[in-house]
Design a protein around this motif. Structure first.
Motif, PDB file in Angstrom:
ATOM      1  N   ASP A   1      42.601  22.815  51.466  1.00  0.00           N
ATOM      2  CA  ASP A   1      41.683  23.699  52.184  1.00  0.00           C
ATOM      3  C   ASP A   1      42.030  25.174  52.072  1.00  0.00           C
ATOM      4  N   LYS A   2      43.278  25.486  51.772  1.00  0.00           N
ATOM      5  CA  LYS A   2      43.688  26.887  51.784  1.00  0.00           C
ATOM      6  C   LYS A   2      43.318  27.648  50.509  1.00  0.00           C
ATOM      7  N   PHE A   3      42.753  26.951  49.512  1.00  0.00           N
ATOM      8  CA  PHE A   3      42.400  27.602  48.250  1.00  0.00           C
ATOM      9  C   PHE A   3      40.906  27.538  47.974  1.00  0.00           C
ATOM     10  N   THR A   4      40.397  28.631  47.424  1.00  0.00           N
ATOM     11  CA  THR A   4      39.047  28.663  46.861  1.00  0.00           C
ATOM     12  C   THR A   4      39.231  28.916  45.376  1.00  0.00           C
ATOM     13  N   VAL A   5      38.725  28.020  44.557  1.00  0.00           N
ATOM     14  CA  VAL A   5      38.902  28.134  43.113  1.00  0.00           C
ATOM     15  C   VAL A   5      37.688  28.818  42.501  1.00  0.00           C
ATOM     16  N   ILE A   6      37.957  29.798  41.654  1.00  0.00           N
ATOM     17  CA  ILE A   6      36.928  30.483  40.881  1.00  0.00           C
ATOM     18  C   ILE A   6      37.121  30.045  39.435  1.00  0.00           C
TER      19      ILE A   6
ATOM     20  N   THR B   1      42.948  37.598  26.563  1.00  0.00           N
ATOM     21  CA  THR B   1      44.117  38.094  27.301  1.00  0.00           C
ATOM     22  C   THR B   1      44.080  39.621  27.392  1.00  0.00           C
ATOM     23  N   GLU B   2      43.689  40.280  26.309  1.00  0.00           N
ATOM     24  CA  GLU B   2      43.554  41.743  26.341  1.00  0.00           C
ATOM     25  C   GLU B   2      42.475  42.165  27.338  1.00  0.00           C
ATOM     26  N   ASN B   3      41.354  41.452  27.355  1.00  0.00           N
ATOM     27  CA  ASN B   3      40.303  41.774  28.315  1.00  0.00           C
ATOM     28  C   ASN B   3      40.795  41.643  29.748  1.00  0.00           C
ATOM     29  N   ILE B   4      41.528  40.591  30.025  1.00  0.00           N
ATOM     30  CA  ILE B   4      42.075  40.408  31.383  1.00  0.00           C
ATOM     31  C   ILE B   4      42.996  41.571  31.753  1.00  0.00           C
ATOM     32  N   CYS B   5      43.890  41.930  30.833  1.00  0.00           N
ATOM     33  CA  CYS B   5      44.818  43.036  31.101  1.00  0.00           C
ATOM     34  C   CYS B   5      44.075  44.352  31.298  1.00  0.00           C
ATOM     35  N   ASN B   6      43.064  44.607  30.491  1.00  0.00           N
ATOM     36  CA  ASN B   6      42.279  45.842  30.618  1.00  0.00           C
ATOM     37  C   ASN B   6      41.534  45.895  31.958  1.00  0.00           C
ATOM     38  N   ILE B   7      40.978  44.793  32.367  1.00  0.00           N
ATOM     39  CA  ILE B   7      40.284  44.761  33.662  1.00  0.00           C
ATOM     40  C   ILE B   7      41.273  44.998  34.803  1.00  0.00           C
ATOM     41  N   LEU B   8      42.448  44.431  34.693  1.00  0.00           N
ATOM     42  CA  LEU B   8      43.459  44.598  35.754  1.00  0.00           C
ATOM     43  C   LEU B   8      43.945  46.045  35.839  1.00  0.00           C
ATOM     44  N   ARG B   9      43.937  46.759  34.729  1.00  0.00           N
ATOM     45  CA  ARG B   9      44.378  48.153  34.742  1.00  0.00           C
ATOM     46  C   ARG B   9      43.427  48.960  35.571  1.00  0.00           C
TER      47      ARG B   9
ATOM     48  N   ILE C   1      37.754  38.437  38.508  1.00  0.00           N
ATOM     49  CA  ILE C   1      39.071  39.057  38.711  1.00  0.00           C
ATOM     50  C   ILE C   1      39.062  39.911  39.969  1.00  0.00           C
ATOM     51  N   ASN C   2      37.985  40.664  40.163  1.00  0.00           N
ATOM     52  CA  ASN C   2      37.892  41.532  41.343  1.00  0.00           C
ATOM     53  C   ASN C   2      37.821  40.751  42.645  1.00  0.00           C
ATOM     54  N   GLU C   3      37.375  39.506  42.590  1.00  0.00           N
ATOM     55  CA  GLU C   3      37.291  38.660  43.787  1.00  0.00           C
ATOM     56  C   GLU C   3      38.557  37.838  44.024  1.00  0.00           C
ATOM     57  N   SER C   4      39.462  37.821  43.046  1.00  0.00           N
ATOM     58  CA  SER C   4      40.600  36.899  43.079  1.00  0.00           C
ATOM     59  C   SER C   4      41.847  37.510  43.693  1.00  0.00           C
ATOM     60  N   ASP C   5      42.637  36.632  44.303  1.00  0.00           N
ATOM     61  CA  ASP C   5      43.965  37.011  44.764  1.00  0.00           C
ATOM     62  C   ASP C   5      45.020  36.656  43.718  1.00  0.00           C
TER      63      ASP C   5
ATOM     64  N   MET D   1      43.141  31.740  50.095  1.00  0.00           N
ATOM     65  CA  MET D   1      43.503  32.432  48.881  1.00  0.00           C
ATOM     66  C   MET D   1      42.514  32.044  47.782  1.00  0.00           C
ATOM     67  N   ARG D   2      42.014  33.037  47.079  1.00  0.00           N
ATOM     68  CA  ARG D   2      41.062  32.822  45.990  1.00  0.00           C
ATOM     69  C   ARG D   2      41.810  32.846  44.662  1.00  0.00           C
ATOM     70  N   ILE D   3      41.680  31.773  43.896  1.00  0.00           N
ATOM     71  CA  ILE D   3      42.416  31.606  42.651  1.00  0.00           C
ATOM     72  C   ILE D   3      41.436  31.509  41.492  1.00  0.00           C
ATOM     73  N   LEU D   4      41.551  32.429  40.546  1.00  0.00           N
ATOM     74  CA  LEU D   4      40.763  32.386  39.320  1.00  0.00           C
ATOM     75  C   LEU D   4      41.523  31.556  38.296  1.00  0.00           C
ATOM     76  N   VAL D   5      40.849  30.563  37.731  1.00  0.00           N
ATOM     77  CA  VAL D   5      41.451  29.737  36.684  1.00  0.00           C
ATOM     78  C   VAL D   5      40.632  29.916  35.415  1.00  0.00           C
ATOM     79  N   THR D   6      41.218  30.564  34.394  1.00  0.00           N
ATOM     80  CA  THR D   6      40.567  30.636  33.091  1.00  0.00           C
ATOM     81  C   THR D   6      40.908  29.350  32.350  1.00  0.00           C
ATOM     82  N   GLY D   7      39.985  28.897  31.526  1.00  0.00           N
ATOM     83  CA  GLY D   7      40.208  27.620  30.861  1.00  0.00           C
ATOM     84  C   GLY D   7      40.003  26.454  31.803  1.00  0.00           C
ATOM     85  N   SER D   8      39.141  26.647  32.775  1.00  0.00           N
ATOM     86  CA  SER D   8      38.947  25.649  33.833  1.00  0.00           C
ATOM     87  C   SER D   8      38.299  24.360  33.327  1.00  0.00           C
TER      88      SER D   8
END
Length: 81
Positions: free
Chosen positions: A24-29, A73-81, A44-48, A1-8
């Protein structure tokens, strides 16, 4: 599972990323303050899963609070749309 963490690079984000990377089961972005919106979109496009921890809590200028806490946060929501 690929996990995107903002504020990393923040306190909570760093510790979460360390913990996730130990499993081992996670790949962090990672996404940090200096990264571009294009990188955010690509990530975001690469993340689960997205864990959105980025935030400004002690801005030197009030506009920084809006740019980071609202704008990102607005940018994240817009990309997800």
């Amino acid at each position: 599972m690929r996990i995107l963490v903002t504020g990393s690079q923040g306190f909570i984000g760093k510790n979460l990323c360390l913990s996730l990377n130990e499993q081992d089961k996670f790949t962090v972005i990672f996404f940090g303050r200096q990264d571009s919106i294009q990188l955010l979109e690509d990530s975001i496009n690469e993340s689960d899963v997205i864990i959105h921890l980025a935030g400004e809590n002690r801005p030197s200028d009030e506009s920084e609070f809006d740019n980071v806490n609202v704008g990102l946060t607005e940018n994240i929501c817009n990309i997800l749309r």
